[in-house]
Design a protein around this motif. Structure first.
Motif, mmCIF file in Angstrom:
data_model
loop_
_atom_site.group_PDB
_atom_site.id
_atom_site.type_symbol
_atom_site.label_atom_id
_atom_site.label_comp_id
_atom_site.label_asym_id
_atom_site.label_seq_id
_atom_site.Cartn_x
_atom_site.Cartn_y
_atom_site.Cartn_z
ATOM 1 N N PHE A 49 9.915 5.927 -11.323
ATOM 2 C CA PHE A 49 10.875 6.417 -10.330
ATOM 3 C C PHE A 49 11.662 5.222 -9.798
ATOM 4 O O PHE A 49 11.053 4.212 -9.460
ATOM 5 C CB PHE A 49 10.131 7.109 -9.187
ATOM 6 N N ARG A 61 1.644 18.925 -9.088
ATOM 7 C CA ARG A 61 3.091 18.897 -9.353
ATOM 8 C C ARG A 61 3.395 18.180 -10.663
ATOM 9 O O ARG A 61 4.170 18.665 -11.479
ATOM 10 C CB ARG A 61 3.829 18.154 -8.232
ATOM 11 N N PRO A 121 8.112 10.802 -1.087
ATOM 12 C CA PRO A 121 7.681 12.185 -0.857
ATOM 13 C C PRO A 121 6.201 12.294 -0.490
ATOM 14 O O PRO A 121 5.414 11.399 -0.784
ATOM 15 C CB PRO A 121 7.946 12.872 -2.198
ATOM 16 N N THR A 131 13.125 3.925 -7.079
ATOM 17 C CA THR A 131 12.758 3.117 -5.912
ATOM 18 C C THR A 131 11.424 2.426 -6.131
ATOM 19 O O THR A 131 11.260 1.229 -5.882
ATOM 20 C CB THR A 131 12.668 3.991 -4.639
ATOM 21 N N MET A 132 10.455 3.210 -6.634
ATOM 22 C CA MET A 132 9.126 2.640 -6.833
ATOM 23 C C MET A 132 9.131 1.574 -7.908
ATOM 24 O O MET A 132 8.450 0.559 -7.783
ATOM 25 C CB MET A 132 8.142 3.744 -7.188
ATOM 26 N N CYS A 166 4.770 4.125 2.528
ATOM 27 C CA CYS A 166 5.923 4.983 2.206
ATOM 28 C C CYS A 166 5.558 6.449 1.987
ATOM 29 O O CYS A 166 6.445 7.288 1.881
ATOM 30 C CB CYS A 166 6.614 4.485 0.937
ATOM 31 N N HIS A 167 4.271 6.754 1.856
ATOM 32 C CA HIS A 167 3.879 8.122 1.515
ATOM 33 C C HIS A 167 2.863 8.698 2.488
ATOM 34 O O HIS A 167 1.950 8.002 2.917
ATOM 35 C CB HIS A 167 3.204 8.167 0.127
ATOM 36 N N PRO A 203 0.825 -1.212 0.000
ATOM 37 C CA PRO A 203 0.000 0.000 0.000
ATOM 38 C C PRO A 203 0.859 1.261 0.000
ATOM 39 O O PRO A 203 1.930 1.294 0.611
ATOM 40 C CB PRO A 203 -0.820 -0.112 1.287
ATOM 41 N N CYS A 204 0.364 2.280 -0.685
ATOM 42 C CA CYS A 204 1.106 3.532 -0.833
ATOM 43 C C CYS A 204 1.446 4.140 0.528
ATOM 44 O O CYS A 204 2.490 4.743 0.715
ATOM 45 C CB CYS A 204 0.276 4.538 -1.629
HETATM 46 C C1 HEC Z 1 8.283 1.000 -0.726
HETATM 47 C C2 HEC Z 1 7.952 2.362 -0.637
HETATM 48 C C3 HEC Z 1 6.919 2.941 -1.587
HETATM 49 C C4 HEC Z 1 5.640 2.501 -1.810
HETATM 50 C C5 HEC Z 1 4.940 1.308 -1.202
HETATM 51 C C6 HEC Z 1 5.043 3.440 -2.706
HETATM 52 N N1 HEC Z 1 5.949 4.411 -3.031
HETATM 53 FE FE1 HEC Z 1 5.651 5.977 -4.294
HETATM 54 N N2 HEC Z 1 7.583 6.583 -4.043
HETATM 55 C C7 HEC Z 1 8.490 5.993 -3.188
HETATM 56 C C8 HEC Z 1 9.760 6.711 -3.277
HETATM 57 C C9 HEC Z 1 11.022 6.404 -2.493
HETATM 58 C C10 HEC Z 1 9.563 7.761 -4.208
HETATM 59 C C11 HEC Z 1 10.595 8.825 -4.661
HETATM 60 C C12 HEC Z 1 11.081 8.517 -6.053
HETATM 61 C C13 HEC Z 1 11.861 7.246 -6.119
HETATM 62 O O1 HEC Z 1 12.997 7.230 -5.715
HETATM 63 O O2 HEC Z 1 11.294 6.230 -6.547
HETATM 64 C C14 HEC Z 1 8.178 7.655 -4.664
HETATM 65 C C15 HEC Z 1 7.594 8.492 -5.582
HETATM 66 C C16 HEC Z 1 6.254 8.478 -5.964
HETATM 67 C C17 HEC Z 1 5.624 9.422 -6.856
HETATM 68 C C18 HEC Z 1 6.299 10.623 -7.498
HETATM 69 C C19 HEC Z 1 6.154 11.756 -6.525
HETATM 70 C C20 HEC Z 1 6.793 13.038 -6.928
HETATM 71 O O3 HEC Z 1 6.293 14.075 -6.472
HETATM 72 O O4 HEC Z 1 7.779 13.032 -7.645
HETATM 73 C C21 HEC Z 1 4.304 9.049 -6.966
HETATM 74 C C22 HEC Z 1 3.240 9.714 -7.804
HETATM 75 C C23 HEC Z 1 4.121 7.882 -6.139
HETATM 76 N N3 HEC Z 1 5.332 7.562 -5.543
HETATM 77 C C24 HEC Z 1 2.911 7.232 -5.980
HETATM 78 C C25 HEC Z 1 2.731 6.079 -5.230
HETATM 79 C C26 HEC Z 1 1.491 5.345 -5.147
HETATM 80 C C27 HEC Z 1 0.195 5.765 -5.827
HETATM 81 C C28 HEC Z 1 1.714 4.257 -4.379
HETATM 82 C C29 HEC Z 1 0.752 3.161 -4.021
HETATM 83 C C30 HEC Z 1 0.115 2.476 -5.108
HETATM 84 C C31 HEC Z 1 3.113 4.305 -3.952
HETATM 85 N N4 HEC Z 1 3.705 5.419 -4.490
HETATM 86 C C32 HEC Z 1 3.731 3.357 -3.154
HETATM 87 C C33 HEC Z 1 8.284 4.889 -2.392
HETATM 88 C C34 HEC Z 1 7.111 4.144 -2.368
#
Ligand code: HEC
Ligand code: HEC
Length: 291
Positions: free
Chosen positions: A214, A199, A191, A216-217, A175-176, A171-172
């Protein structure tokens, strides 16, 4: 005398062979130089489709990042080589163009995609002449996908993990953070996503949800992509959170919309009652004055 006469015909007879050899030599030299070039542009196209297309189009408008049409004429080759290879280092070093670009792109940085020097060279060969690579006659467009209608409440539940993601992704909220969601808020590895809709812009966010470009994602969601319904629900959720500045639980959100829906209708009605006759009055008044 005799021997001399014989020598001339021999060189004449040799001439075509010599010419042929020369031509072959030239041709092979040409192939040696043209072959790899065409190949690197093709390679560049493949890398572009895999690693860049979720954020950039070539002539299709901006997504997460700017349109890259004619970027090779806009920027110096040396700058492009370092920026595409190590955008993070360029920023850290305070490169003026990289700094300005970041500001122009709502502080969304271009990630370091871990490309090798030769991959960057291939990408540049492709960007210099996108139409020339492979048999492709059309330039890549934004990966357009028609999403089904989305739903706020479902988006909220997917974000918090109340409803599991179909593909098995985490789930998002792990980490968010978004709009002060939940009692303890979300995780802080990624973030804050409160303003992510404005944005990245709608085309950028739509593409981001479909591809997670991205680093990490991408690693976390490899083979666990969101399905179109989930993308649509999260898109609506992010759009509303951005507009309200907070993530309201679905029940509150519904009440809020009933309230503003009814209030809005009441205001509209009141406005009609108040302003309509007045306007008619003022028109007749104006006519009376004219006479
Ligand atoms: C394991 C951790 C993790 C999970 C779970 C995760 N994210 Fe992320 N997300 C990140 C990280 C770390 C970044 C920063 C960019 C990168 O390094 O990937 C990011 C970046 C993003 C961004 C870009 C944001 C920006 O302003 O640049 C979006 C949109 C996003 N995530 C959406 C989601 C959504 C929607 C979900 C759930 C379906 C989700 N993320 C689940 C870790 C996670
Ligand atoms: C996660 C989204 C994302 C990915 C993936 C991405 N970029 Fe970018 N790119 C951006 C953003 C955002 C900018 C604007 C610069 C900034 O904000 O730092 C940018 C800027 C650029 C620029 C400079 C544009 C200009 O107008 O000068 C080039 C060139 C570029 N990217 C090439 C690439 C290439 C080639 C790839 C694939 C290998 C790629 N990008 C992958 C987001 C991305």
């Amino acid at each position: 005398m005799n021997s001399r006469r014989e020598i001339i015909p021999i060189t004449y007879r040799l001439a075509p062979a010599l010419l042929l050899a020369g031509a072959l030599l030239l041709a092979s030299a040409y192939l040696a130089s043209a072959g790899p070039l065409a190949q690197t542009a093709d390679e560049g196209r493949a890398i572009f489709e895999q690693k860049c297309q979720a954020c950039h189009t070539i002539g299709g408008g901006r997504l997460v990042g700017p349109d890259l049409q004619s970027v090779t004429t806009r920027r110096e080759r040396a700058w492009l080589l370092s920026f595409i290879g190590t955008p993070d280092r360029m920023l850290a070093q305070g490169d003026p163009i990289a700094t300005q670009l970041l500001a122009e792109n709502n502080n969304v940085p271009m990630p370091n995609l871990g490309l090798t020097q030769s991959e960057v060279e291939s990408l540049l060969a492709y960007l210099e002449n996108p139409a020339g690579a492979g048999q492709a006659t059309t330039q890549p467009q934004a990966p357009t996908q028609v999403l089904p209608p989305g739903n706020y409440a479902r988006g909220w539940k997917l974000f918090t993990g109340e409803v599991a993601l179909v593909g098995g992704g985490p789930p998002c909220m792990g980490c968010h953070n978004v709009g002060g969601i939940g009692r303890y808020g979300g995780g802080s590895l990624g973030p804050d996503l409160t303003q992510v809709y404005s944005r990245l812009g709608e085309p950028g966010l739509t593409s981001a949800l479909a591809n997670f470009p991205f680093p990490t994602m991408a690693a976390v969601f490899t083979g666990k992509a969101l399905d179109p319904q989930e993308q649509a629900d999260l898109l609506v959720f992010f759009a509303q959170v951005d507009a309200q500045g907070q993530a309201m639980p679905p029940a509150v959100f519904d009440r809020y919309f009933w309230f503003w829906g009814l209030t809005g209708m009441a205001l509209l009605f009141a406005g009609m009652v108040i302003f309509w006759p007045r306007q008619r009055l003022s028109i007749s008044e104006a006519l009376r004055r004219k006479r």
